[in-house]
Each structure stands twice: as C-alpha cells, then as structure tokens.
Motif scaffolding. Structure first.
Motif, PDB file in Angstrom:
ATOM      1  N   TRP A 128      -3.455  -3.884  18.999  1.00 25.78           N
ATOM      2  CA  TRP A 128      -3.422  -2.964  18.128  1.00 25.78           C
ATOM      3  C   TRP A 128      -1.863  -1.507  19.151  1.00 25.78           C
ATOM      4  O   TRP A 128      -1.897  -2.044  19.922  1.00 25.78           O
ATOM      5  CB  TRP A 128      -4.417  -1.333  18.275  1.00 25.78           C
ATOM      6  CG  TRP A 128      -4.640  -0.858  19.868  1.00 25.78           C
ATOM      7  CD1 TRP A 128      -5.707  -1.113  20.901  1.00 25.78           C
ATOM      8  CD2 TRP A 128      -4.449   0.415  19.866  1.00 25.78           C
ATOM      9  NE1 TRP A 128      -5.543  -0.529  22.118  1.00 25.78           N
ATOM     10  CE2 TRP A 128      -4.920   0.874  20.998  1.00 25.78           C
ATOM     11  CE3 TRP A 128      -3.843   1.500  19.453  1.00 25.78           C
ATOM     12  CZ2 TRP A 128      -4.654   1.987  22.043  1.00 25.78           C
ATOM     13  CZ3 TRP A 128      -4.185   2.772  20.109  1.00 25.78           C
ATOM     14  CH2 TRP A 128      -4.286   3.155  21.303  1.00 25.78           C
ATOM     15  N   TRP A 131       2.051   2.750  16.136  1.00 26.33           N
ATOM     16  CA  TRP A 131       3.336   2.739  15.496  1.00 26.33           C
ATOM     17  C   TRP A 131       2.447   1.768  14.156  1.00 26.33           C
ATOM     18  O   TRP A 131       2.869   2.273  12.836  1.00 26.33           O
ATOM     19  CB  TRP A 131       4.100   2.117  15.861  1.00 26.33           C
ATOM     20  CG  TRP A 131       3.445   1.009  16.255  1.00 26.33           C
ATOM     21  CD1 TRP A 131       4.053   0.623  18.144  1.00 26.33           C
ATOM     22  CD2 TRP A 131       4.010  -0.333  16.158  1.00 26.33           C
ATOM     23  NE1 TRP A 131       4.583   0.018  18.154  1.00 26.33           N
ATOM     24  CE2 TRP A 131       4.101  -1.466  17.197  1.00 26.33           C
ATOM     25  CE3 TRP A 131       3.913  -0.709  15.112  1.00 26.33           C
ATOM     26  CZ2 TRP A 131       3.885  -2.641  17.194  1.00 26.33           C
ATOM     27  CZ3 TRP A 131       3.598  -2.826  14.802  1.00 26.33           C
ATOM     28  CH2 TRP A 131       3.747  -3.488  16.250  1.00 26.33           C
ATOM     29  N   CYS A 132       1.104   0.752  14.370  1.00 28.46           N
ATOM     30  CA  CYS A 132       0.324   0.760  13.025  1.00 28.46           C
ATOM     31  C   CYS A 132      -0.612   1.471  12.610  1.00 28.46           C
ATOM     32  O   CYS A 132      -1.693   1.575  13.231  1.00 28.46           O
ATOM     33  CB  CYS A 132      -0.150  -0.997  14.063  1.00 28.46           C
ATOM     34  SG  CYS A 132      -1.711  -1.662  13.258  1.00 28.46           S
ATOM     35  N   CYS A 143      -4.349   0.076  12.225  1.00 28.29           N
ATOM     36  CA  CYS A 143      -4.837   0.157  13.473  1.00 28.29           C
ATOM     37  C   CYS A 143      -5.271   0.988  14.121  1.00 28.29           C
ATOM     38  O   CYS A 143      -6.326   1.417  14.939  1.00 28.29           O
ATOM     39  CB  CYS A 143      -3.568  -0.671  14.912  1.00 28.29           C
ATOM     40  SG  CYS A 143      -2.925  -2.504  14.241  1.00 28.29           S
ATOM     41  N   ARG A 144      -5.189   2.125  14.502  1.00 20.93           N
ATOM     42  CA  ARG A 144      -5.496   3.183  14.066  1.00 20.93           C
ATOM     43  C   ARG A 144      -6.678   4.157  13.207  1.00 20.93           C
ATOM     44  O   ARG A 144      -7.139   4.428  13.954  1.00 20.93           O
ATOM     45  CB  ARG A 144      -5.152   4.570  14.269  1.00 20.93           C
ATOM     46  CG  ARG A 144      -3.258   4.815  14.345  1.00 20.93           C
ATOM     47  CD  ARG A 144      -1.914   6.102  14.640  1.00 20.93           C
ATOM     48  NE  ARG A 144      -2.041   6.620  13.383  1.00 20.93           N
ATOM     49  CZ  ARG A 144      -0.783   6.554  12.749  1.00 20.93           C
ATOM     50  NH1 ARG A 144       0.510   5.615  13.713  1.00 20.93           N
ATOM     51  NH2 ARG A 144      -0.790   6.841  11.655  1.00 20.93           N
ATOM     52  N   ASP A 160       1.899  -0.465  22.353  1.00 28.38           N
ATOM     53  CA  ASP A 160       3.264   0.295  22.590  1.00 28.38           C
ATOM     54  C   ASP A 160       4.308  -0.123  23.422  1.00 28.38           C
ATOM     55  O   ASP A 160       4.267  -0.628  24.774  1.00 28.38           O
ATOM     56  CB  ASP A 160       2.874   1.973  22.897  1.00 28.38           C
ATOM     57  CG  ASP A 160       1.960   2.091  21.625  1.00 28.38           C
ATOM     58  OD1 ASP A 160       2.485   3.446  21.044  1.00 28.38           O
ATOM     59  OD2 ASP A 160       1.287   1.534  20.837  1.00 28.38           O
ATOM     60  N   GLY A 189       0.200 -10.451  13.054  1.00 29.58           N
ATOM     61  CA  GLY A 189       0.668  -9.544  12.015  1.00 29.58           C
ATOM     62  C   GLY A 189       0.355  -8.347  13.570  1.00 29.58           C
ATOM     63  O   GLY A 189      -1.083  -8.985  14.548  1.00 29.58           O
ATOM     64  N   MET A 190       0.102  -6.640  12.740  1.00 31.04           N
ATOM     65  CA  MET A 190      -0.714  -6.093  13.176  1.00 31.04           C
ATOM     66  C   MET A 190      -2.178  -5.476  12.429  1.00 31.04           C
ATOM     67  O   MET A 190      -1.534  -4.856  11.704  1.00 31.04           O
ATOM     68  CB  MET A 190      -0.076  -5.177  14.571  1.00 31.04           C
ATOM     69  CG  MET A 190       0.698  -5.950  15.383  1.00 31.04           C
ATOM     70  SD  MET A 190      -0.228  -5.943  16.539  1.00 31.04           S
ATOM     71  CE  MET A 190      -0.963  -4.385  17.340  1.00 31.04           C
ATOM     72  N   PRO A 191      -3.254  -4.676  12.835  1.00 27.21           N
ATOM     73  CA  PRO A 191      -3.772  -6.091  14.418  1.00 27.21           C
ATOM     74  C   PRO A 191      -4.299  -7.287  14.599  1.00 27.21           C
ATOM     75  O   PRO A 191      -4.256  -7.274  13.151  1.00 27.21           O
ATOM     76  CB  PRO A 191      -5.223  -4.703  14.794  1.00 27.21           C
ATOM     77  CG  PRO A 191      -4.944  -4.469  12.426  1.00 27.21           C
ATOM     78  CD  PRO A 191      -4.044  -4.337  11.484  1.00 27.21           C
TER      79      PRO A 191
END
Length: 222
Positions: free
Chosen positions: A104, A107-108, A111-112, A138, A179-181
């Motif tokens: 995570w 900036w995602c 994710c947050r 990060d 990609g994220m997450p």
C-alpha cells in the motif's frame, strides 16, 4: 508451360508456420516460461498450496470474488522490508503462519480506503496462525504513512515499509503485482494461495470465511 512444382506451392505455408511457431515460443517465454528460467515458478514443494487454493476457491465470491487462485506452485521471493524501528525484516520470518501480504501507499486512494478493513481483519484473525503484513511503499516522506496510520487510529497493523519499493518490483517480476494495492495470500511455507490486484473488503464475512478456510489445513496439521 509445366505446372508449378508442389514444393514451391508448399513453401509459403511452411514459412508462415515457422513464424507462427516462433511467435508461440516467444509468447511462452514472455508469459510463462520465463518464470521457470528465473526459478520463480513451478516449485514442487508448493503443490499443497495449489491444492488448498482449489479447495477454497468456492469461497472466493462476493467481496473477494476478484481473487485469482493459484494454479501453478509458486514460492514467493523472500521479500525484504523494514519495521517501524528501521530493522530489516523478511517474509520468511512469518513461516508457520498463513499471511496476507499487502502493498500500500498513501498516494494510492484505494489503498487508504482499504486499510481499515485490513486493520479489522488483523483484529479478528491475527494471532499465532495468521497475520496481515501490510508493507508501505511510499518513497519520499517516511513519516507520512506513519502519520496516516496514527490519524486513522489503525493500531492493530504492524508498520512495515520499503522506501525503495523493491517489494513491488519483486512481485511484479513474477507477475503478482500489476498495480496498487496488491495482496497475496501466502501459506505457512511461503507459497502463493491467491492474489488480488485491487482493494477488497477484507473484514467482510466473505473474506473472513476464505481466510479461515486457508488457515484450517495448517491448524489441522499442527
């Protein structure tokens, strides 16, 4: 004029067939065979994780329907990262536990949003048999992710970070991070059970049942 010789008429299809065969080999190297050359796939000792994935696949529905269950025996790289004190940690330290590895970043946005669910999953199932290992990637301000967790009152999750984001690249190299997450469910031997690209409601009833299904075989054998 004499008719064309058969060999001449066959030359074009043969050439086309050769090109097609070369293309198939090339695709195989790109999508699959390359992983075997790198030693990252087809680990016979991970066959049990594939069988477990097959058994619990009916549980991959609802909030966790996007999970991709393992079909090839794959041992994850021994991911290296740091804890809150800056001490080097490795994924192999969690051998003996079923682990949900999650990558995570602050900036995602997905994710947050996902972090509270991971926190609740850890609160519900975390212990001697299971743990959420959430690794922040990060690459700039190391205090930003710590402050995010503090402000969101996410205290159950251990803090782990890799400011070089090498853990992402390591998983990307074996096709497990797009990609994220990114989340990978790992068995007690460090083998892939399932992978998810994107967020999930990890604290949902669907997710809890699936995680419990992944833990049970280990508990039965302990």
């Amino acid at each position: 004029m004499s008719p064309p010789r058969p060999a001449t008429r066959r030359r074009i299809p043969i050439a086309i067939g050769a090109v097609a065969a070369a293309g198939v080999v090339g695709l195989g190297a790109f999508y699959g065979l390359g992983s075997f050359k790198r030693g990252t796939g087809g680990d016979p000792s991970c066959a049990g994780a594939v069988e477990l994935a097959r058994k619990i696949s009916p549980l991959a529905h609802g909030e966790v329907a996007a999970l991709t269950m393992a079909t090839t025996p794959l041992r994850l790289p021994d991911l290296a990262f740091e804890d809150a004190e800056g001490k080097l940690r490795k994924l192999s330290e969690w051998r003996g536990k079923t682990v949900l590895v999650n990558l995570w970043a602050t900036w995602c946005v997905p994710c947050r949003k996902e972090m509270p669910a991971l926190e609740n999953l850890q609160a519900k199932l975390g212990g001697k048999d299971f743990e959420v290992v959430a690794i922040n990637i990060d690459t700039r301000d190391p205090e930003k992710p710590k402050n995010f967790l503090k402000e969101a009152n996410l205290t159950r999750l251990g803090y782990f970070a890799d400011q070089k984001a090498k853990v992402f690249q390591d998983l990307k190299n074996i096709g497990k991070a797009l990609g994220m997450p990114t989340s990978v469910l790992v068995d007690a031997q460090g083998c892939e059970i399932a992978t998810l690209a994107g967020p999930a409601e990890w604290a949902s009833e669907d997710a809890i049942k699936l995680i419990k299904g992944a833990i049970q075989p280990m508990k039965a054998g302990s």
